[in-house]
Design an enzyme around this catalytic site. Sequence first.
Site, PDB file in Angstrom:
ATOM      1  CE  LYS A  83     115.296 -14.269 126.920  1.00 14.74           C
ATOM      2  NZ  LYS A  83     116.065 -13.785 125.766  1.00 14.74           N
ATOM      3  CD  GLU A 120     107.988 -14.837 130.393  1.00 15.40           C
ATOM      4  OE1 GLU A 120     108.135 -15.995 129.966  1.00 15.40           O
ATOM      5  OE2 GLU A 120     108.868 -14.227 131.042  1.00 15.40           O
ATOM      6  CG  HIS A 173     112.951  -6.547 132.898  1.00 13.00           C
ATOM      7  ND1 HIS A 173     112.024  -7.073 133.769  1.00 13.00           N
ATOM      8  CD2 HIS A 173     112.307  -5.577 132.193  1.00 13.00           C
ATOM      9  CE1 HIS A 173     110.868  -6.463 133.590  1.00 13.00           C
ATOM     10  NE2 HIS A 173     111.012  -5.561 132.656  1.00 13.00           N
ATOM     11  NE  ARG A 175     124.659 -14.909 127.749  1.00  7.65           N
ATOM     12  CZ  ARG A 175     124.329 -14.309 128.881  1.00  7.65           C
ATOM     13  NH1 ARG A 175     125.190 -14.325 129.893  1.00  7.65           N
ATOM     14  NH2 ARG A 175     123.175 -13.710 129.035  1.00  7.65           N
TER      15      ARG A 175
END
Length: 617
Positions: free
Chosen positions: A116, A185, A220, A276
């Site tokens: 990421k 983040e 999440h 994917r």
Amino acid sequence: MITSVLVANRGEIAHRVFRTCARLGIRTVAVHSDADAHALHTRVADSAVRLPGAAPAETYLRGDLIVKAAVAAGADAVHPGYGFQSENPGFARAVLDAGLVWIGPPPEAIEAMASKTRAKALMGIAPLDAEHVTEADLPVLVKAAAGGGGRGMRVVRRLDELEPALRAARAEAASAFGDGEVFVEPYLEHGRHVEVQVLADTHGTVWALGTRDCSLQRRHQKVIEEAPAPGLTPALDEELRALAVRAARAVDYVGAGTVEFLVADGTAHFLEMNTRLQVEHPVTEEVFGLDLVAEQIRIAEGAPLAAEPPSARGHAVEARLYAEDPAGDWSPQTGTLHRLAVPDGVRLDTGCTDGDEIGVHYDPMIAKVIAHAPTRAEAVRKLAGALERTAIHGPVTNRDLLVRSLRHEEFTSARMDTGFYDRHLAALTQPAADPLAPLAAALADSHGRSRFGGWRNLPSQPQVKRYVMAGQEHEVRYRHTRGGPVADGVQVIHVDASAVVLETDGVRRRFEVARHGDRVWVNGTALTALPRFPDPAAQQAPGSLLAPMPGTVVKIADGLVTGSGVRAGEPLLWLEAMKMQHRISAPATGVLVDLPVAEGDQVEVGTLLAVVESSQP
């Protein structure tokens, strides 16, 4: 031309890929761990190969064994599904090096987007420096650089929580993905999770197949998804699709992929690209009238896409049905799935069938249920009604939570965000069991045990049965008479072993009843039959902490020993189940008087983990 496909995966996605292959006339090969030897995906495939040696949780990560299985079975292509090896560039290369067709993006594209942090760099975004996070930056999200599914994530709201969150996220990410890299983040409290499905061929065409909203999440991990994402302005919708195409072109993407964003205050924030097929791909298929797996196969064979994608039609909503207890910290559940029956009119994607065992080694998702209709309101209503009428007998599931979520005013008006369950979970998990369910269970059980229905010629004491329903004990009293069973305030219209019809205040209702051992299901309500004479030895000492799920004791709090003083809410130990860690905390302030487990111990549901003697009156 592809003639035989091995799916390097298990469960629902393997079954789903096999379904498309069968329609296309392509032979199928399954792989399986010992735990999955009799799983549905192995039974529907044309052939199946056992993956030897590794522990069940690691089996599908053995790329060398999977490639060897594909060659041995005569497969000429490999589909990775999602999870496991699906975003492993090394596995993709091994498939190609073996002379097989890889039904997925190029290894270089997977590599570019697998981390990421690297993906954000490609999009010109820099993460926060963990060493320089200040109060002004809070809240922040600690996030695993690899993998997905909500593993390796921690929300941090206080600076003193940052370092423990980094350690815990690294450990969970290393366990789940074999990569402990994490980054930090900003955490958007009230953002919406919106994503774009992309499909790209080898001839330079990239489709952006609309948007999906996946804001309803727990830990999440997505729970309910829909397409298209509601309430976006035309400008924002166009921006999201343009950014998704830009991300795909940046890595010369080929095949199906998903670009994910958080949307807050009308602004899109890039999260990552999943290289994917996604779990939620069926909602896009329903809206665009496509089979994305068939498109993946066509692209892998070199076929071009049309210049423009098909037009969207209507709205689709998907709910993930999990064997888990939302009211019990989302703890995964295990046991036999005695029955799964979904009404006609909706799509069911599942890797389970009646009699299957929901085990400890893999994700607890039982099925996905998908509804499509001309409008969002119709699709939501259709899905909620279908789930409400679904018969699911076995472990505790999130079915009732799904129904209530779909009918919640915040969801029906499309005002939800990723904090939905933080705000509403307590209300959505309040018990609301049918008060007549225990009587229906008792009557059906009594009929099933005696072909004469228990009637006696002489007056007798009432029959008494006890059940636990929604955590509360219920006592049922009724009498058998010449005219049939009689209960106070209720007219018994019909009784047999599987159905009871009762009438109260002029309203007649039918109850479907099923029993497996001491568990009884009445119109979807689960009850536990209690013995007439309870075993006093079964009682636990006050302050006992029992394992809420099967798993492994991965850590005991530093310095914790019998005799230690503890505070209410203080973590005592951590269980790992299905690659996620669950904290077990002290129920009260007091003294730890028993700690019968050690790090590394495997425990079952109900195993005694610790006993805390409260110091408070």
